[in-house]
Design a protein around this motif. Structure first.
Motif, PDB file in Angstrom:
ATOM      1  N   GLY A  37       1.914   2.650  -0.312  1.00  0.00           N
ATOM      2  CA  GLY A  37       2.480   3.587   0.653  1.00  0.00           C
ATOM      3  C   GLY A  37       3.981   3.716   0.553  1.00  0.00           C
ATOM      4  N   ASP A  38       4.643   2.765  -0.093  1.00  0.00           N
ATOM      5  CA  ASP A  38       6.096   2.857  -0.248  1.00  0.00           C
ATOM      6  C   ASP A  38       6.453   4.025  -1.176  1.00  0.00           C
ATOM      7  N   LEU A  39       7.593   4.639  -0.899  1.00  0.00           N
ATOM      8  CA  LEU A  39       8.089   5.717  -1.750  1.00  0.00           C
ATOM      9  C   LEU A  39       8.895   5.103  -2.889  1.00  0.00           C
ATOM     10  N   VAL A  40       8.616   5.555  -4.100  1.00  0.00           N
ATOM     11  CA  VAL A  40       9.234   4.992  -5.303  1.00  0.00           C
ATOM     12  C   VAL A  40      10.043   6.084  -5.986  1.00  0.00           C
ATOM     13  N   PHE A  41      11.306   5.765  -6.288  1.00  0.00           N
ATOM     14  CA  PHE A  41      12.204   6.731  -6.910  1.00  0.00           C
ATOM     15  C   PHE A  41      12.653   6.198  -8.270  1.00  0.00           C
ATOM     16  N   PRO A  42      12.024   6.673  -9.367  1.00  0.00           N
ATOM     17  CA  PRO A  42      12.468   6.232 -10.696  1.00  0.00           C
ATOM     18  C   PRO A  42      13.823   6.823 -11.069  1.00  0.00           C
ATOM     19  N   HIS A  43      14.179   7.946 -10.447  1.00  0.00           N
ATOM     20  CA  HIS A  43      15.525   8.516 -10.570  1.00  0.00           C
ATOM     21  C   HIS A  43      15.724   9.449  -9.384  1.00  0.00           C
TER      22      HIS A  43
END
Length: 262
Positions: free
Chosen positions: A218-224
């Motif tokens: 559920g966490d938001l993941v930002f690769p960039h």
């Protein structure tokens, strides 16, 4: 026929040379054994749980076997298609145009063969990516161990996002049948009653920051800065990746920022 053309066509065909040997998984159902008299109830309960787990594993194995069979068929089809183009080039080897019209026609056929070979390789890569996405989805199902509580908002958002697997990426789309990256996570959390900002650049400020060691489904993941994914557990994320692709499951990257919606 020019040497560069043959070399290019041969390299493309070589990508699919050889035979793909894929084993067959045992998918036979578990045989139920008769209860043994005198054993405690706890034993029978544990045995039933174990049998259910094995049956689930066999169902996943059956799906994996079906995907691998499709991989083999894809490989053979790409091999056949690229071989046909290469054979056509060899068949054209004796052509010696003796006038401008024949020369233009020969050049047209060469260009058409190069385009066809390029299209075959791209189609094979697209099929391979789809098969890989299916295998990752099965790996996710088989390895679920650290999911949030079934009725939590994070779990509802994860299930909502996974229900959109295969939907096309369309820039600016927010669902329910097409998405861009931020549109997918916004739509998924909306199904759980949690509002998020619309764009990736705003979503990176939603919720609270989380270190990678504490990431949860559920966490938001930002690769960039320009892309967002949703963690689903087991080192995987669900995402709407880019134009021309579909919503899929991918591996969690190493250099990422993570936010947990409140």
């Amino acid at each position: 026929m020019t040497a560069p053309e043959v070399e290019i066509l041969s390299r493309a065909h070589a990508l699919f040379s050889g035979r793909q040997a894929v084993g067959v998984l045992d998918t036979a159902p578990a045989v139920a054994s008769s209860p043994r008299e005198g054993l405690p109830t706890a034993y029978h309960r544990a045995a039933d749980r174990r049998r259910t787990e094995l049956d689930g594993a066999r169902r996943v194995d059956a799906e994996v076997s079906a995907i691998l069979a499709r991989v083999q068929r894809d490989h053979r089809e790409a091999q056949r298609q690229t071989r046909a183009v290469l054979d056509a080039a060899h068949a054209d080897a004796a052509a010696t145009p003796d006038n401008p019209v024949a020369q233009r026609e020969l050049l047209r056929r060469r260009a058409a063969r190069l385009r066809a070979q390029h299209a075959h390789v791209l189609a094979a890569r697209r099929r391979a990516r789809r098969r890989l996405a299916l295998l990752r989805a099965l790996g996710y199902r088989r390895g679920q161990r650290r999911l949030p509580a079934p009725n939590s908002r994070a779990a509802l958002a994860v299930r909502a996002a996974l229900s959109r697997l295969g939907c096309p990426y369309v820039w600016g789309a927010t669902g329910p049948d097409r998405f861009d990256c931020s549109g997918l996570v916004k739509w998924a959390y909306a199904q759980a009653g949690v509002p998020l900002h619309r764009t990736t650049y705003d979503q990176i400020n939603d919720g609270i920051p989380v270190p990678r060691s504490q990431i949860r489904p559920g966490d938001l993941v930002f690769p960039h800065a320009g892309h967002v994914q949703m963690a689903i557990g087991n080192g995987l994320v669900v995402e709407a990746p880019y134009s021309g692709a579909n919503v899929r499951i991918s591996r969690l990257g190493s250099d990422i920022a993570i936010r947990r919606p409140a």
